[in-house]
Write a protein that holds these residues in place. Structure first.
Motif, PDB file in Angstrom:
ATOM      1  N   VAL A  37     -55.137  16.710  71.909  1.00 22.25           N
ATOM      2  CA  VAL A  37     -56.170  16.916  70.896  1.00 22.25           C
ATOM      3  C   VAL A  37     -56.839  18.271  71.117  1.00 22.25           C
ATOM      4  O   VAL A  37     -57.290  18.579  72.228  1.00 22.25           O
ATOM      5  N   VAL A  38     -56.907  19.080  70.062  1.00 25.60           N
ATOM      6  CA  VAL A  38     -57.532  20.397  70.134  1.00 25.60           C
ATOM      7  C   VAL A  38     -58.776  20.405  69.243  1.00 25.60           C
ATOM      8  O   VAL A  38     -58.668  20.217  68.028  1.00 25.60           O
ATOM      9  N   HIS A  63     -49.686  18.987  69.066  1.00 27.60           N
ATOM     10  CA  HIS A  63     -51.136  18.882  69.207  1.00 27.60           C
ATOM     11  C   HIS A  63     -51.749  18.358  67.905  1.00 27.60           C
ATOM     12  O   HIS A  63     -51.239  18.605  66.814  1.00 27.60           O
ATOM     13  N   GLU A  64     -52.859  17.669  68.055  1.00 26.55           N
ATOM     14  CA  GLU A  64     -53.628  17.228  66.900  1.00 26.55           C
ATOM     15  C   GLU A  64     -54.903  18.057  66.797  1.00 26.55           C
ATOM     16  O   GLU A  64     -55.702  18.097  67.732  1.00 26.55           O
ATOM     17  N   ALA A  65     -55.090  18.725  65.654  1.00 28.49           N
ATOM     18  CA  ALA A  65     -56.331  19.461  65.420  1.00 28.49           C
ATOM     19  C   ALA A  65     -57.403  18.473  64.977  1.00 28.49           C
ATOM     20  O   ALA A  65     -57.243  17.774  63.982  1.00 28.49           O
ATOM     21  N   VAL A  94     -64.188  17.119  76.192  1.00 31.41           N
ATOM     22  CA  VAL A  94     -63.791  18.485  76.521  1.00 31.41           C
ATOM     23  C   VAL A  94     -64.165  18.817  77.955  1.00 31.41           C
ATOM     24  O   VAL A  94     -65.285  18.518  78.411  1.00 31.41           O
ATOM     25  N   GLU A  95     -63.232  19.404  78.664  1.00 26.35           N
ATOM     26  CA  GLU A  95     -63.448  19.780  80.067  1.00 26.35           C
ATOM     27  C   GLU A  95     -63.533  21.296  80.210  1.00 26.35           C
ATOM     28  O   GLU A  95     -63.214  22.049  79.282  1.00 26.35           O
TER      29      GLU A  95
END
Length: 369
Positions: A37-38, A63-65, A94-95
């Motif tokens: 996931v982005v 990837h999934e936007a 988010v890291e």
């Protein structure tokens, strides 16, 4: 496609400039996308025009936007917009090693960059600027901020992106008014430090507004290279070199404040007017010739940018505008430095400008016909 490298004290990132980059965003981002996931921060208008292209690019790479969509305009660049963005990023998990994508103009880039700067003490972000102004200015150099009641960009951080993808194709959906705003920042690089580029802008301004591909790529690439040189010399605006990029901004921000940061005067238009005022004030001081000041005014007027503050119909005097300047983030030890001119291509930082003289000058300009 052109590429410009930004090298800052051992840290570097690339700025890629060309048409069709959005469709290849996933491959161009390389190892910067670590997770399925982005997160993508954007606004309603940009999402409608380009969100699908970016989502498809990411999907092809596995990837999934995931989109956070703000309302367009300066309202997103606020405490409320920042809180909404940070909370959403935290919900996504988010890291620090992740990269957030900023898809939009300067407002989205500034907001996303600031959120990235403070989230878990700093994570990465990728700039995908979709306006000409953002491509040549705010997306490069690491200045991030939000606006507050006291003024514009007063709360922020220096936080460099991991990558900048300037897709010239996105300018095809941009209104001509926004293209002119970008032109203001482009010609700024000529006025402040490159007389030959100013000459080129005089001759090719209309071609840029008309989105002629060769003119656009040359203008954007030249502007980015100019900014990168200055940022590399003075990343955090401590030596005075980077301050030159503020040419027109001190006057311009005062005009934006007086017009309530509204559609009446867009940022690029305010910068254009600010550069005219800086040139005229420099001429008033005997620093630059009247001919050079007139030439700068003519080059800005020629593409349809505003060149007379009297035409704004402001209900104020020069003292009111000068008072707005006292909230400028560049205030230092009670003084406000101004970027003035000795000639086209020769800007300098003046730390001893008399604010009473500025107020008198602005009153004269407001009353001019």
């Amino acid at each position: 496609m052109a590429g410009v490298n930004v090298d800052l004290a051992g840290r570097s990132y690339g700025v890629l400039i060309g048409s069709g980059l959005l469709a290849d965003a996933a491959s161009l981002s390389g190892g910067l996308l670590r997770k399925p996931v982005v997160p993508v921060v954007t606004d309603t208008n940009v999402h409608a025009a380009w969100g699908g292209v970016l989502a498809e690019s990411f999907a092809k790479a596995g990837h999934e936007a995931r989109f956070l969509i703000h309302d367009p305009g300066e309202s997103a660049k606020s405490w409320a917009g920042l809180s909404r963005t940070v909370e959403w990023l935290l919900e996504l998990g988010v890291e620090r090693g992740d990269n957030i994508v900023a898809l939009g103009g300067g407002v989205i880039g500034d907001l996303t960059g600031f959120a990235a700067a403070i989230l878990k003490r700093g994570c990465g972000f990728i700039q995908i600027p979709t306006t000409l102004l953002a491509q040549v200015d705010s997306s490069v150099g690491g200045k991030t901020a939000i606006n507050v009641a006291a003024g514009k960009n007063l709360v922020g951080a220096f936080h460099q992106p991991s990558l900048v993808l300037a897709d010239l194709a996105t300018l095809g959906t941009l209104p001509d008014r926004e293209m002119r705003c970008g032109y203001a920042e482009i010609i700024k690089y000529g006025i402040l430090g490159d007389a030959a580029f100013f000459d080129w802008c005089e001759a090719n301004g209309s071609a840029m507004i008309a989105r002629e591909a060769d003119a656009l790529e040359y203008a954007v690439t030249t502007s980015v290279r100019a900014k990168v040189r200055i940022v590399a010399e003075d990343e955090r605006e401590t030596s005075g070199a980077r301050a030159l990029l503020n040419l027109g901004h001190t006057f311009g921000h005062a005009l934006e404040a007086e017009t309530d940061y509204s559609e009446k005067l867009l940022h690029g238009e305010a910068v254009a007017l600010g550069m005219v005022l800086a040139a005229r004030y420099s001429a008033r001081r005997g620093l630059v010739s009247l001919d050079d000041a007139a030439r700068i005014t003519a080059a800005i007027d020629a593409v349809g940018l505003p060149s007379e503050i009297a035409a704004l119909g402001l209900d104020c005097d020069g003292q009111t505008l000068a008072a707005h300047m006292l909230h400028d983030k560049k205030m230092d030890a009670g003084t406000l430095p101004f970027i003035l001119l000795r000639g086209i291509g020769d800007a300098f930082l003046d730390r001893e400008v008399d604010m009473a003289d500025i107020a008198a000058f602005l009153t004269e300009q407001l009353q001019a016909h």
